[in-house]
Write a protein that holds these residues in place. Structure first.
Motif, mmCIF file in Angstrom:
data_model
loop_
_atom_site.group_PDB
_atom_site.id
_atom_site.type_symbol
_atom_site.label_atom_id
_atom_site.label_comp_id
_atom_site.label_asym_id
_atom_site.label_seq_id
_atom_site.Cartn_x
_atom_site.Cartn_y
_atom_site.Cartn_z
ATOM 1 N N UNK A 3 -52.441 7.552 27.935
ATOM 2 C CA UNK A 3 -52.498 8.597 26.921
ATOM 3 C C UNK A 3 -52.866 9.932 27.571
ATOM 4 N N UNK A 4 -53.834 9.909 28.468
ATOM 5 C CA UNK A 4 -54.201 11.146 29.182
ATOM 6 C C UNK A 4 -53.007 11.703 29.950
ATOM 7 N N UNK A 5 -52.229 10.820 30.566
ATOM 8 C CA UNK A 5 -51.047 11.257 31.306
ATOM 9 C C UNK A 5 -50.038 11.917 30.364
ATOM 10 N N UNK A 6 -49.855 11.360 29.166
ATOM 11 C CA UNK A 6 -48.951 11.971 28.183
ATOM 12 C C UNK A 6 -49.406 13.381 27.827
ATOM 13 N N UNK A 7 -50.713 13.545 27.642
ATOM 14 C CA UNK A 7 -51.238 14.874 27.323
ATOM 15 C C UNK A 7 -51.036 15.839 28.485
ATOM 16 N N UNK A 32 -47.210 16.734 28.734
ATOM 17 C CA UNK A 32 -46.607 17.387 27.582
ATOM 18 C C UNK A 32 -47.605 18.254 26.855
ATOM 19 N N UNK A 33 -47.584 18.165 25.559
ATOM 20 C CA UNK A 33 -48.451 18.979 24.711
ATOM 21 C C UNK A 33 -48.835 18.145 23.510
ATOM 22 N N UNK A 34 -50.059 18.287 23.070
ATOM 23 C CA UNK A 34 -50.513 17.554 21.898
ATOM 24 C C UNK A 34 -51.297 18.449 20.961
ATOM 25 N N UNK A 59 -58.250 17.013 27.131
ATOM 26 C CA UNK A 59 -58.692 15.755 27.742
ATOM 27 C C UNK A 59 -59.860 15.131 26.990
ATOM 28 N N UNK A 60 -60.735 15.950 26.418
ATOM 29 C CA UNK A 60 -61.884 15.413 25.678
ATOM 30 C C UNK A 60 -61.468 14.717 24.383
ATOM 31 N N UNK A 61 -60.265 14.998 23.904
ATOM 32 C CA UNK A 61 -59.780 14.379 22.668
ATOM 33 C C UNK A 61 -59.139 13.011 22.893
ATOM 34 N N UNK A 62 -58.817 12.686 24.136
ATOM 35 C CA UNK A 62 -58.009 11.500 24.428
ATOM 36 C C UNK A 62 -58.596 10.218 23.846
ATOM 37 N N UNK A 63 -59.866 9.981 24.023
ATOM 38 C CA UNK A 63 -60.462 8.743 23.521
ATOM 39 C C UNK A 63 -60.411 8.681 21.993
ATOM 40 N N UNK A 64 -60.657 9.810 21.340
ATOM 41 C CA UNK A 64 -60.597 9.858 19.870
ATOM 42 C C UNK A 64 -59.169 9.612 19.378
ATOM 43 N N UNK A 65 -58.203 10.197 20.077
ATOM 44 C CA UNK A 65 -56.799 10.005 19.707
ATOM 45 C C UNK A 65 -56.420 8.534 19.865
ATOM 46 N N UNK A 66 -56.830 7.915 20.959
ATOM 47 C CA UNK A 66 -56.479 6.515 21.198
ATOM 48 C C UNK A 66 -57.054 5.603 20.111
#
Length: 163
Positions: free
Chosen positions: A48-52, A55-57, A12-19
């Motif tokens: 994006x958080x919901x996708x993570x 699933x798996x990222x 979850x902490x990666x979500x903003x960086x991924x976006x």
């Protein structure tokens, strides 16, 4: 001494960086197809958080910076749907995309799935003009299984391979 790239599970902490990285990486696709309304450029942080969560990222880091990512989920029919394989423009053509693809495939091939679903195939898609993507996927054993015209400028090419 240079930094090496490490690959790990996204959280979850990666979500903003991924976006932010996703937005940067999909600019070239939007330009290629003349369409800046494509979903990767309009996706919300919550989506994006919901996708993570569903699933798996994976993320690739150079030091503390997220420089590449990929997401996937396993459907009930055994299809692992791989999406949004992105690599920072300055890090492209160094094998990161292939390493992430290998990593996501290994995760789902080794994962203990419920009795109703186990990975039978890997599937992904890209635009018909995205030659670099198509080259990478084909080099990793993916074959075209279909196309879908989304408009006058974009045809999605679906590729898959057995798990």
């Amino acid at each position: 001494m240079g930094l090496s790239v490490t690959i790990s599970a996204a959280d979850a902490q990666d979500a903003e960086h991924i976006l932010k990285l996703q937005y940067l990486c999909y600019q070239s696709e939007a330009e290629l197809y003349g369409d800046w309304s494509i979903e990767p450029l309009t996706q919300s942080l919550d989506a994006l958080r919901a996708e993570l969560d569903e699933g798996y990222g994976l993320v690739a880091r150079l030091g503390n910076e997220v420089v590449a990512s990929v997401r996937a989920r396993l459907d009930e029919d055994g299809t692992v749907r791989i999406a949004k394989l992105i690599v920072h423009p300055r890090m492209q053509r160094h094998g990161l995309g292939g390493r992430l693809l290998d990593g996501i495939e290994r995760h789902f091939a080794a994962a203990t799935a419920p009795a109703t679903a186990s990975a039978k195939r890997f599937q992904l898609f890209t635009g018909h003009r995205s030659e670099g993507n198509l080259r990478l996927y084909r080099s990793k054993g993916y074959a075209q299984v279909g196309t879908r015209e989304l408009g006058p400028r974009l045809t999605l090419v679906t590729l898959e391979k057995a798990a």
